[in-house]
Design a protein around this motif. Structure first.
Motif, PDB file in Angstrom:
ATOM      1  N   GLY A  23     -14.526  69.526  70.704  1.00 49.18           N
ATOM      2  CA  GLY A  23     -14.459  70.819  70.033  1.00 49.18           C
ATOM      3  C   GLY A  23     -15.839  71.440  69.865  1.00 49.18           C
ATOM      4  O   GLY A  23     -16.005  72.655  70.000  1.00 49.18           O
ATOM      5  N   ARG A  24     -16.854  70.610  69.607  1.00 50.15           N
ATOM      6  CA  ARG A  24     -18.223  71.127  69.464  1.00 50.15           C
ATOM      7  C   ARG A  24     -18.760  71.657  70.785  1.00 50.15           C
ATOM      8  O   ARG A  24     -19.480  72.658  70.816  1.00 50.15           O
ATOM      9  CB  ARG A  24     -19.140  70.051  68.887  1.00 50.15           C
ATOM     10  N   TRP A  61      -8.869  79.128  78.614  1.00 51.59           N
ATOM     11  CA  TRP A  61      -8.487  78.389  77.423  1.00 51.59           C
ATOM     12  C   TRP A  61      -8.832  76.926  77.617  1.00 51.59           C
ATOM     13  O   TRP A  61      -8.998  76.454  78.742  1.00 51.59           O
ATOM     14  CB  TRP A  61      -7.014  78.600  77.062  1.00 51.59           C
ATOM     15  N   ALA A  62      -8.990  76.229  76.524  1.00 52.97           N
ATOM     16  CA  ALA A  62      -9.268  74.793  76.555  1.00 52.97           C
ATOM     17  C   ALA A  62      -8.729  74.197  75.267  1.00 52.97           C
ATOM     18  O   ALA A  62      -8.574  74.889  74.262  1.00 52.97           O
ATOM     19  CB  ALA A  62     -10.771  74.539  76.666  1.00 52.97           C
ATOM     20  N   GLY A  63      -8.439  72.923  75.302  1.00 56.14           N
ATOM     21  CA  GLY A  63      -7.936  72.248  74.113  1.00 56.14           C
ATOM     22  C   GLY A  63      -8.692  70.958  73.857  1.00 56.14           C
ATOM     23  O   GLY A  63      -9.295  70.394  74.768  1.00 56.14           O
ATOM     24  N   ARG A  73      -1.823  57.617  75.648  1.00 54.51           N
ATOM     25  CA  ARG A  73      -1.349  57.178  74.332  1.00 54.51           C
ATOM     26  C   ARG A  73       0.166  56.998  74.297  1.00 54.51           C
ATOM     27  O   ARG A  73       0.688  56.283  73.440  1.00 54.51           O
ATOM     28  CB  ARG A  73      -1.737  58.186  73.259  1.00 54.51           C
ATOM     29  N   GLY A  74       0.861  57.737  75.176  1.00 54.13           N
ATOM     30  CA  GLY A  74       2.313  57.633  75.206  1.00 54.13           C
ATOM     31  C   GLY A  74       3.009  58.434  74.126  1.00 54.13           C
ATOM     32  O   GLY A  74       4.178  58.196  73.824  1.00 54.13           O
ATOM     33  N   HIS A  75       2.297  59.381  73.527  1.00 51.39           N
ATOM     34  CA  HIS A  75       2.899  60.238  72.514  1.00 51.39           C
ATOM     35  C   HIS A  75       2.079  61.517  72.373  1.00 51.39           C
ATOM     36  O   HIS A  75       1.017  61.650  72.966  1.00 51.39           O
ATOM     37  CB  HIS A  75       3.027  59.522  71.160  1.00 51.39           C
ATOM     38  N   GLU A  76       2.608  62.440  71.566  1.00 52.00           N
ATOM     39  CA  GLU A  76       1.899  63.705  71.355  1.00 52.00           C
ATOM     40  C   GLU A  76       0.818  63.544  70.297  1.00 52.00           C
ATOM     41  O   GLU A  76       0.925  62.717  69.392  1.00 52.00           O
ATOM     42  CB  GLU A  76       2.892  64.792  70.923  1.00 52.00           C
ATOM     43  N   VAL A  77      -0.215  64.379  70.444  1.00 54.37           N
ATOM     44  CA  VAL A  77      -1.343  64.395  69.524  1.00 54.37           C
ATOM     45  C   VAL A  77      -1.603  65.862  69.180  1.00 54.37           C
ATOM     46  O   VAL A  77      -1.386  66.742  70.023  1.00 54.37           O
ATOM     47  CB  VAL A  77      -2.601  63.782  70.199  1.00 54.37           C
ATOM     48  N   THR A  78      -2.083  66.135  67.990  1.00 54.62           N
ATOM     49  CA  THR A  78      -2.426  67.513  67.645  1.00 54.62           C
ATOM     50  C   THR A  78      -3.566  67.979  68.537  1.00 54.62           C
ATOM     51  O   THR A  78      -4.612  67.335  68.623  1.00 54.62           O
ATOM     52  CB  THR A  78      -2.832  67.639  66.167  1.00 54.62           C
ATOM     53  N   CYS A  79      -3.333  69.092  69.228  1.00 57.48           N
ATOM     54  CA  CYS A  79      -4.323  69.657  70.141  1.00 57.48           C
ATOM     55  C   CYS A  79      -4.737  71.025  69.613  1.00 57.48           C
ATOM     56  O   CYS A  79      -3.892  71.879  69.338  1.00 57.48           O
ATOM     57  CB  CYS A  79      -3.719  69.802  71.537  1.00 57.48           C
ATOM     58  N   HIS A  80      -6.038  71.204  69.453  1.00 61.75           N
ATOM     59  CA  HIS A  80      -6.589  72.481  69.011  1.00 61.75           C
ATOM     60  C   HIS A  80      -6.859  73.330  70.248  1.00 61.75           C
ATOM     61  O   HIS A  80      -7.654  72.942  71.101  1.00 61.75           O
ATOM     62  CB  HIS A  80      -7.886  72.262  68.220  1.00 61.75           C
TER      63      HIS A  80
END
Length: 180
Positions: free
Chosen positions: A137-138, A126-128, A158-165
């Motif tokens: 992603g490409r 798996w990878a994100g 960044r010190g916070h969460e980010v949307t990870c695909h």
């Protein structure tokens, strides 16, 4: 750990001689912000700890980190590797900004994925990639990773969460891609 080769790259274990280059390339905000567990600012001390952890994880079979070195001039460009967690390998990679958009990430990742399936006998990987880093992603799409949902993931820089695909790839899917 084996040394892997592609047409343009040598993939080898990271060494302490790589510390200045690691600190320079990953110290760039545009690189650090795309990784989950990299602090910013990033210091040479962080790079030394990274190399030491890579050696330790390899000794325990928990990680296989490869330094990406360009054959042409022996320049260290970044890393690509596999991290074992909960019985599954996560593929991760990064390159210094001067090496972006030249196909190096795809070339290195393809070789490491092949290593995972052939040598480590992994059944899937798996990878994100973070929402604001579609180039990553490409890379995964070119290797036949398929989407497997999205969720918040922490970014230390960044010190916070980010949307990870999240994406996944099975040995069979990779084998079909190679046979085509």
């Amino acid at each position: 750990m084996p040394r892997l080769e592609t047409e343009r790259l040598l993939l080898r274990p990271p060494e302490f001689r790589d510390v200045p280059a690691i600190a320079t390339w990953i110290g760039d905000w545009d690189v650090a912000k795309n990784l989950a567990s990299v602090p910013h600012p990033y210091r040479e001390e962080d790079a030394r700890e990274f190399v030491a952890r890579s050696v330790e994880k390899l000794a325990h079979g928990e990680g296989y980190c490869f330094a990406i070195e360009r054959k042409l001039d022996n320049v260290f460009m970044g890393t690509c590797g596999l991290h074992l967690e909960d019985g599954l390998f996560e593929l991760g990679y990064w390159l210094g900004k001067p090496f972006w958009r030249q196909g190096y990430a795809t070339e290195a990742a393809k070789k490491v994925v092949s290593f995972a399936f052939r040598e480590l006998k992994a059944t899937s990987l798996w990878a994100g990639w973070f929402d604001d880093n579609p180039a990553s992603g490409r890379v995964l799409q070119k290797l036949s990773f398929r989407p497997d949902g999205a969720a918040p993931r922490g970014s230390l820089a960044r010190g916070h969460e980010v949307t990870c695909h999240r994406t996944t790839l099975t040995r069979e899917e990779f084998g079909r891609k190679r046979a085509a």
